[in-house]
Design a protein around this motif. Structure first.
Motif, mmCIF file in Angstrom:
data_model
loop_
_atom_site.group_PDB
_atom_site.id
_atom_site.type_symbol
_atom_site.label_atom_id
_atom_site.label_comp_id
_atom_site.label_asym_id
_atom_site.label_seq_id
_atom_site.Cartn_x
_atom_site.Cartn_y
_atom_site.Cartn_z
ATOM 1 N N ARG A 66 8.776 1.651 2.998
ATOM 2 C CA ARG A 66 10.166 1.846 2.586
ATOM 3 C C ARG A 66 10.374 3.308 2.243
ATOM 4 O O ARG A 66 9.550 3.921 1.589
ATOM 5 C CB ARG A 66 10.500 1.017 1.350
ATOM 6 C CG ARG A 66 10.492 -0.470 1.593
ATOM 7 C CD ARG A 66 10.855 -1.272 0.361
ATOM 8 N NE ARG A 66 12.258 -1.475 0.116
ATOM 9 C CZ ARG A 66 13.116 -2.078 0.924
ATOM 10 N NH1 ARG A 66 12.726 -2.519 2.080
ATOM 11 N NH2 ARG A 66 14.369 -2.236 0.595
ATOM 12 N N SER A 99 6.166 -2.556 -4.782
ATOM 13 C CA SER A 99 6.936 -1.356 -4.433
ATOM 14 C C SER A 99 7.938 -0.996 -5.532
ATOM 15 O O SER A 99 8.223 0.187 -5.740
ATOM 16 C CB SER A 99 7.610 -1.496 -3.073
ATOM 17 O OG SER A 99 8.572 -2.513 -3.073
ATOM 18 N N ASP A 102 8.382 2.644 -7.173
ATOM 19 C CA ASP A 102 9.704 3.260 -7.301
ATOM 20 C C ASP A 102 9.973 3.709 -8.740
ATOM 21 O O ASP A 102 10.526 4.778 -8.966
ATOM 22 C CB ASP A 102 10.810 2.283 -6.886
ATOM 23 C CG ASP A 102 10.832 1.993 -5.400
ATOM 24 O OD1 ASP A 102 10.192 2.744 -4.624
ATOM 25 O OD2 ASP A 102 11.488 1.007 -5.011
ATOM 26 N N SER A 120 0.309 -0.793 -3.380
ATOM 27 C CA SER A 120 1.488 0.014 -3.083
ATOM 28 C C SER A 120 1.207 1.448 -3.503
ATOM 29 O O SER A 120 0.705 1.700 -4.605
ATOM 30 C CB SER A 120 2.724 -0.529 -3.800
ATOM 31 O OG SER A 120 3.889 0.104 -3.301
ATOM 32 N N SER A 172 7.537 4.166 -0.459
ATOM 33 C CA SER A 172 6.231 3.547 -0.699
ATOM 34 C C SER A 172 5.711 2.897 0.569
ATOM 35 O O SER A 172 6.473 2.515 1.455
ATOM 36 C CB SER A 172 6.329 2.495 -1.805
ATOM 37 O OG SER A 172 7.245 1.486 -1.445
ATOM 38 N N THR A 197 3.103 -0.279 1.334
ATOM 39 C CA THR A 197 2.562 -1.397 0.568
ATOM 40 C C THR A 197 1.859 -2.400 1.469
ATOM 41 O O THR A 197 2.350 -2.722 2.545
ATOM 42 C CB THR A 197 3.689 -2.110 -0.215
ATOM 43 O OG1 THR A 197 4.452 -1.140 -0.929
ATOM 44 C CG2 THR A 197 3.125 -3.132 -1.181
#
Length: 164
Positions: free
Chosen positions: A50, A76, A80, A117, A130, A132
């Motif tokens: 992502r 994730s 974040d 992740s 990320s 993962t």
């Protein structure tokens, strides 16, 4: 396993495994490398990359389950929030004998501090997303991601891998 040694090595991984730029082509190369490593090992994992909230790569290997996708979502979210690998966050909490809920009020329904992740960061220290993996024991999920990043960034795995 020595938590302090692992946390130092993960900090080294996070410092070294950075991109000068990262786009959809880079996500594809990294995702395909992870898929190839998982296939070689017959690992029943799900893989996601992502960037800025957008899914650029997803693959579920044979044997992966829908719960792997939920683990990916929660791991994730941890990256974040903390801009650190989910494994580093979990090891730090373990060392400090606390939980994410006690520390910041985060629910395990939305966050997972298990390995797998890793931040996608740029050399100017900006975390943009990320990568993962879910499906193996957490240390192996983390190691698989690090191996693929080392391959894609031409970094020596031998100097960055966690000790067995």
């Amino acid at each position: 396993m020595n938590i302090e040694r692992d946390l130092k090595r993960i900090a080294q991984q996070e410092a070294c495994l950075r991109y000068t730029r990262f786009d959809a082509s880079d996500a594809w190369r990294l995702g395909c490398r992870l898929q190839a490593l998982a296939a070689e090992r017959k690992a029943s994992v799900a893989i996601e990359i992502r960037v800025n909230g957008q899914r650029l790569f997803f693959c579920a290997m044979p044997g992966a389950t829908p719960s792997n996708e939920d683990w990916i979502r929660r791991k994730s979210h941890t990256v974040d929030h903390f801009r650190r690998s989910s494994y580093a966050v979990g090891l730090g909490l373990n060392r400090d004998q606390t939980t994410l809920e006690a520390k910041i009020g985060a629910s395990t329904a939305d966050f997972a501090t298990h390995g797998g992740s890793f931040p996608i960061a740029l050399t100017d220290s900006v975390c943009i997303g990320s990568v993962t993996v879910s499906g193996l024991p957490q240390r192996q999920d983390h190691a698989l991601v690090v191996e693929a990043l080392c391959d894609c960034l031409n970094q020596p795995l031998s100097s960055l891998a966690l000790e067995e």
